[in-house]
Design a protein around this motif. Structure first.
Motif, PDB file in Angstrom:
ATOM      1  N   PHE A 120       0.830  -1.203   0.000  1.00  0.00           N
ATOM      2  CA  PHE A 120       0.000   0.000   0.000  1.00  0.00           C
ATOM      3  C   PHE A 120       0.870   1.261   0.000  1.00  0.00           C
ATOM      4  O   PHE A 120       0.430   2.317  -0.442  1.00  0.00           O
ATOM      5  CB  PHE A 120      -0.926   0.013   1.218  1.00  0.00           C
ATOM      6  N   ARG A 121       2.100   1.136   0.512  1.00  0.00           N
ATOM      7  CA  ARG A 121       2.942   2.327   0.609  1.00  0.00           C
ATOM      8  C   ARG A 121       4.417   2.074   0.301  1.00  0.00           C
ATOM      9  O   ARG A 121       5.125   2.982  -0.106  1.00  0.00           O
ATOM     10  CB  ARG A 121       2.828   2.911   2.029  1.00  0.00           C
ATOM     11  N   THR A 166      -8.278  -1.285   1.675  1.00  0.00           N
ATOM     12  CA  THR A 166      -8.806  -1.211   0.308  1.00  0.00           C
ATOM     13  C   THR A 166     -10.063  -0.357   0.264  1.00  0.00           C
ATOM     14  O   THR A 166     -10.278   0.424  -0.675  1.00  0.00           O
ATOM     15  CB  THR A 166      -9.106  -2.620  -0.221  1.00  0.00           C
ATOM     16  N   ARG A 169      -9.089   3.213   0.403  1.00  0.00           N
ATOM     17  CA  ARG A 169      -8.492   3.643  -0.865  1.00  0.00           C
ATOM     18  C   ARG A 169      -9.534   3.814  -1.968  1.00  0.00           C
ATOM     19  O   ARG A 169      -9.564   4.819  -2.670  1.00  0.00           O
ATOM     20  CB  ARG A 169      -7.441   2.621  -1.308  1.00  0.00           C
ATOM     21  N   TYR A 357      -2.067   5.201   4.576  1.00  0.00           N
ATOM     22  CA  TYR A 357      -2.487   3.804   4.715  1.00  0.00           C
ATOM     23  C   TYR A 357      -1.787   3.095   5.868  1.00  0.00           C
ATOM     24  O   TYR A 357      -2.439   2.488   6.717  1.00  0.00           O
ATOM     25  CB  TYR A 357      -2.268   3.016   3.412  1.00  0.00           C
TER      26      TYR A 357
END
Length: 417
Positions: A120-121, A166, A169, A357
């Motif tokens: 995610f990052r 998710t 996001r 995140y």
């Protein structure tokens, strides 16, 4: 680079990690089938519950009557595996070995989930290292060979975390509904996560969310609504069979009571002759008296002391066998590097507070630690939090890489490849 090449490169790291995880756990699956499954402590009662569930279609725990001492997630998981194994053999050992096998395969899933959470990052290389460190962490193998809730709780907890990130996001209603479903499943395995049903409220700390809070009502309703629907069968069963409202379970009284004894110095038989309700009342009384008469001692016990006991040692063999081979000795040494991963991971999780995140994972880790502090502090309860510490290790490695690039005059990237 063509879209096909980009896609293949994107999933290559995941595929390599998956292959390594499958091969690694296959070795231990084969090893586990060569020796009998031994049941100790809680594992005995989970096995009993699953066996009674299959034989009598009755949910119990340490008796032959209906019970709600623990949530039904893990006993039901075992019961389904035992039922499947009975199609091939009537040996109970075969059923328990089958359960070990499924637990090892679920651990393969957790490796990929750790990797995907870090993605995610973080760049692929840092995420790969974090996933690999979790794969090789010896307590994972130690846990999978035991019939205990941690083996189902960890993949469910990671699946919930992935679904929730998710949802944040993508901001779609069905993603929030999926996150609510996974939270319910995780709660039915280990109820300490139930307060996370209020997690969407934390979105209000985001200024953009506050400005469009009406837009988020549907998403929050989907999250909470699916959670409630998934929990309803358990609540209805308890109301009908147990004649009371039991949202999670009745088993928290005993660990709460033993957690009220600073450094376990006073009494090793606190619960003798007491019902669960009496144990809970005694625990609350001891905590109130303790903070009133010895506030510093109890504050230290419920913070620093318990954190030290939870994370100070790995949930693993405490002593090395006298004639252990080279591989066993290497595994033992790596397991006891545990404190290194805890320290580095804690630093990384602190750094994550500034990363999109991953700050949610840092907050989740803090919550999971906090909910353990009222109870008895044993390293087994800290084990399910360790995947997030390996994520923290990845954050530190990525931070060091960015620092090195700055020192070399290169332009640091927000996310590597």
């Amino acid at each position: 680079m063509t879209p096909a090449n980009h896609l293949s490169r994107k999933w290559l790291w995941s595929f390599v990690l998956l292959v390594l995880a499958v091969l690694f756990h296959l070795y231990f699956i084969v090893s586990a089938w060569r020796q009998p499954v031994m049941l100790y402590g809680d594992a005995y009662y989970y096995d009993h519950s699953a066996t009674v569930l299959n034989a009598l279609h009755l949910y119990s725990y340490w008796s032959w009557g209906p019970a709600a001492q623990v949530t039904p997630g893990y006993p039901l998981f075992l019961a389904l595996i035992y039922r499947f194994a009975s199609l091939f053999s009537q040996s109970h050992q075969v059923g328990m070995h089958m359960a070990q096998t499924v637990q090892h395969l679920l651990s393969v899933v957790t490796v990929i989930l750790v990797y995907r959470l870090m993605r995610f990052r973080l760049p692929r290389w840092a995420s790969f290292i974090g996933g690999l460190l979790w794969l090789l962490y010896p307590p994972v193998i130690y846990a999978n060979n035991q019939l205990l809730t941690e083996n189902l709780y960890i993949p469910c907890l990671l699946a919930f975390t992935f679904a929730f990130l998710t949802a944040i996001r993508d901001q779609t209603r069905w993603q929030f509904a999926l996150a609510g479903f996974w939270l319910a499943v995780t709660t039915l395995v280990r109820p300490s996560v139930m307060p996370l049903v209020a997690a969407p409220l934390l979105l209000l700390f985001d200024r953009a969310v506050r400005a469009y809070w009406r837009h988020w009502l549907g998403e929050v309703a989907a999250y909470v609504g699916v959670f409630v629907i998934a929990m309803l069968p358990w609540w209805i069963r308890n109301a009908v069979v147990m004649h009371q409202l039991i949202l999670t379970d009745l088993d928290s009284a005993n660990p709460l009571l033993y957690g009220s004894d600073p450094n376990f110095e006073k009494d090793t038989s606190l619960s003798s002759g007491l019902s669960l309700e009496q144990q809970k009342q005694l625990a609350i009384h001891r905590i109130e008296i303790g903070f009133h008469t010895h506030p510093i001692l109890y504050l230290k016990w419920y913070t620093l002391d318990k954190i030290g006991l939870l994370f100070g040692t790995p949930w693993y063999n405490s002593t090395l066998a006298k004639h252990a081979g080279l591989l066993t000795r290497a595994t033992f040494a790596y397991a006891h590097a545990h404190i290194l991963w805890v320290v580095i991971g804690a630093v990384g999780l602190l750094m994550s507070a500034w990363l999109p995140y991953l700050r949610w994972i840092a907050a989740l880790t803090l919550f999971l630690i906090a909910v353990q502090l009222p109870f008895i502090p044993i390293n087994r309860y800290a084990y399910p939090i360790m995947p997030f510490f390996f994520l923290g290790v990845g954050v530190v490695l990525y931070g060091l890489q960015q620092l090195w690039l700055r020192r070399g005059g290169a332009v640091p990237s927000s996310q590597g490849t």
